[in-house]
Structure formats: C-alpha cells, structure tokens
Design an enzyme around this catalytic site. Structure first.
Site, PDB file in Angstrom:
ATOM      1  N   GLU A 168       3.687   5.194  49.119  1.00  0.00           N
ATOM      2  CA  GLU A 168       4.158   4.120  49.523  1.00  0.00           C
ATOM      3  C   GLU A 168       4.407   3.165  48.461  1.00  0.00           C
ATOM      4  O   GLU A 168       4.123   3.016  47.579  1.00  0.00           O
ATOM      5  CB  GLU A 168       3.037   3.468  50.567  1.00  0.00           C
ATOM      6  CG  GLU A 168       3.110   3.648  52.228  1.00  0.00           C
ATOM      7  CD  GLU A 168       4.226   2.947  52.489  1.00  0.00           C
ATOM      8  OE1 GLU A 168       5.373   2.754  51.728  1.00  0.00           O
ATOM      9  OE2 GLU A 168       4.097   2.926  53.825  1.00  0.00           O
ATOM     10  N   ASP A 195       0.751  -3.618  52.945  1.00  0.00           N
ATOM     11  CA  ASP A 195       0.899  -5.094  53.208  1.00  0.00           C
ATOM     12  C   ASP A 195      -0.199  -5.176  54.279  1.00  0.00           C
ATOM     13  O   ASP A 195      -1.251  -5.459  53.974  1.00  0.00           O
ATOM     14  CB  ASP A 195       2.384  -5.148  53.720  1.00  0.00           C
ATOM     15  CG  ASP A 195       3.048  -6.713  54.170  1.00  0.00           C
ATOM     16  OD1 ASP A 195       1.958  -7.425  53.867  1.00  0.00           O
ATOM     17  OD2 ASP A 195       3.668  -6.821  54.615  1.00  0.00           O
ATOM     18  N   PHE A 234       8.222 -12.392  49.109  1.00  0.00           N
ATOM     19  CA  PHE A 234       8.865 -11.603  49.481  1.00  0.00           C
ATOM     20  C   PHE A 234       9.674 -10.805  48.507  1.00  0.00           C
ATOM     21  O   PHE A 234      10.457 -11.300  47.791  1.00  0.00           O
ATOM     22  CB  PHE A 234      10.171 -12.102  50.585  1.00  0.00           C
ATOM     23  CG  PHE A 234      10.727 -11.246  51.341  1.00  0.00           C
ATOM     24  CD1 PHE A 234      10.404 -11.128  52.762  1.00  0.00           C
ATOM     25  CD2 PHE A 234      11.622 -10.225  51.030  1.00  0.00           C
ATOM     26  CE1 PHE A 234      11.106 -10.406  53.621  1.00  0.00           C
ATOM     27  CE2 PHE A 234      12.046  -9.441  51.955  1.00  0.00           C
ATOM     28  CZ  PHE A 234      11.777  -9.404  53.364  1.00  0.00           C
TER      29      PHE A 234
END
Ligand code: PRP
Length: 183
Positions: A106, A110, A159
């Site tokens: 991955e 999160d 982000f």
C-alpha cells in the site's frame, strides 16, 4: 505546475525502500512471495520495492473503492473525507493465494478501513503468511486497529501527493512526496 513543498525527498524514499526490501528479503529467505499492490497508488512503490527484494516473486494487483459521498477535491483537501467504512472490490487478484506468502503493498495507511477489509478478504483465502508493507502511515487518522508489518515513514496528517499518491488523480508522477497546502 505549482511548486509543492517536499515532505520526503526521492533520496529519502530510495534509502528507506532499500531498507524495507532488505527486511523482506531476510524475513522470507528461501521462500517465494506474491506482492499484491492496491491500485492505483501503490503501483510505483511496488515496482521499486519488488525490484530490490532478492527472492523469487510474482506480482498481482487488487482494486477497491470506498462507499460514501466523496466530497469535491477542494473539500477533501480541507478536511479529508470519511467513507462510511464500506469497501467494495473493483478488481480481484488473478492468482490463488492459498498456501502462499502474500505481501500486500500500500502507498498509505490512513483510517485503516481499506486494509482491514483487504486483510479479512485475503486471510479467508488461507495464505501461508500475510504481511502488509505500507510506505506511509498516518497513525493519527486510524479508525480501525490495524498496523503494517513494514512501514516506510510515519507522517503527520498532511495531504500528501507524489510517488503514486494523488490529488484528484494529479501528481501521482511526482518523484518526491509533497504536501498540498490546505489553505
Ligand atoms: C488510498 C490509499 C489506500 C487508502 C488508504 O486510496 O491508496 O488504498 O486510500 O486509506 P484508508 O486507510 O483510510 O482506507 P484511494 O482511495 O485514494 O485510491 P488510489 O490508490 O487510487 O489513489
């Protein structure tokens, strides 16, 4: 293209990926492994990681999508988005996993919803061993108690884009991991 601030440079990524590959090589010495990448973000990480693992290996890819009302990209940038927790398989792996050493690859861990779903799915197929390799981990966002066995970097709740990660499908091809400002 707008200049974005680098959080993790390509050199730092390369060094860490080399070390993760060495760990996997050591842990599975004498064995074969299947790398299962989660589309699309993990594609670049998988290709770099797998090329440095000195074991007999095959690749596979799995696709998932989350239910919930994904907000506009601008809204997602501002406050993230929380799916309903339901994950749906959009592309299954091609190979049988029964009796195999499966390493799920991955780009980012999160909330943990995606990997919790995939772990259950894969364990039901009775692999010999199951491990998770995640390049990035955002522990502060976790909603499910899941951890990766191999973690590249633990990062704050920024982000991030680049090295496979996107913002509205853009920036996946940036060689560094960068921060998209929320303001
Ligand atoms: C991202 C990432 C993981 C998932 C992690 O995928 O690649 O699959 O979210 O989030 P979670 O831990 O909160 O479940 P995304 O849906 O953005 O798809 P992509 O890989 O195609 O960008």
């Amino acid at each position: 293209m707008t200049e974005l601030k680098i959080l993790i440079s390509r050199e730092q990524i390369a060094t860490r990926v080399t070390a993760m590959a060495a760990d996997i090589t050591r842990d599975f010495a004498g064995e074969q492994v299947i790398f299962v990448g989660v589309l699309k973000g993990a594609a670049i990480f998988l290709s770099d990681l797998a090329r440095q693992v000195k074991l007999e290996a095959t690749f596979d890819f799995i696709g998932v999508s989350s239910y919930g009302n994904r907000p506009s990209p601008a809204q997602e940038l501002k406050s993230g988005w929380d799916s309903t927790g339901e994950v749906r398989l959009t592309k299954d792996a091609d190979q049988s996993m029964q009796g195999k050493n499966v390493i799920l690859v991955e780009d980012i861990l999160d909330t943990g919803l995606t990997l919790t779903y995939l772990k259950k799915l894969i364990l039901a197929r009775q692999p010999k061993t199951f491990r998770i390799a995640a390049l990035l981990d955002k522990p502060s966002r976790r909603k499910q108690p899941i951890q990766a066995d191999y973690v590249g970097f633990s990062i704050p709740d920024e982000f991030v884009v680049g090295y496979g990660l996107d913002y509205a499908e853009r920036y996946r091809n940036l060689p560094d991991i960068c921060v998209v400002p929320r303001e």
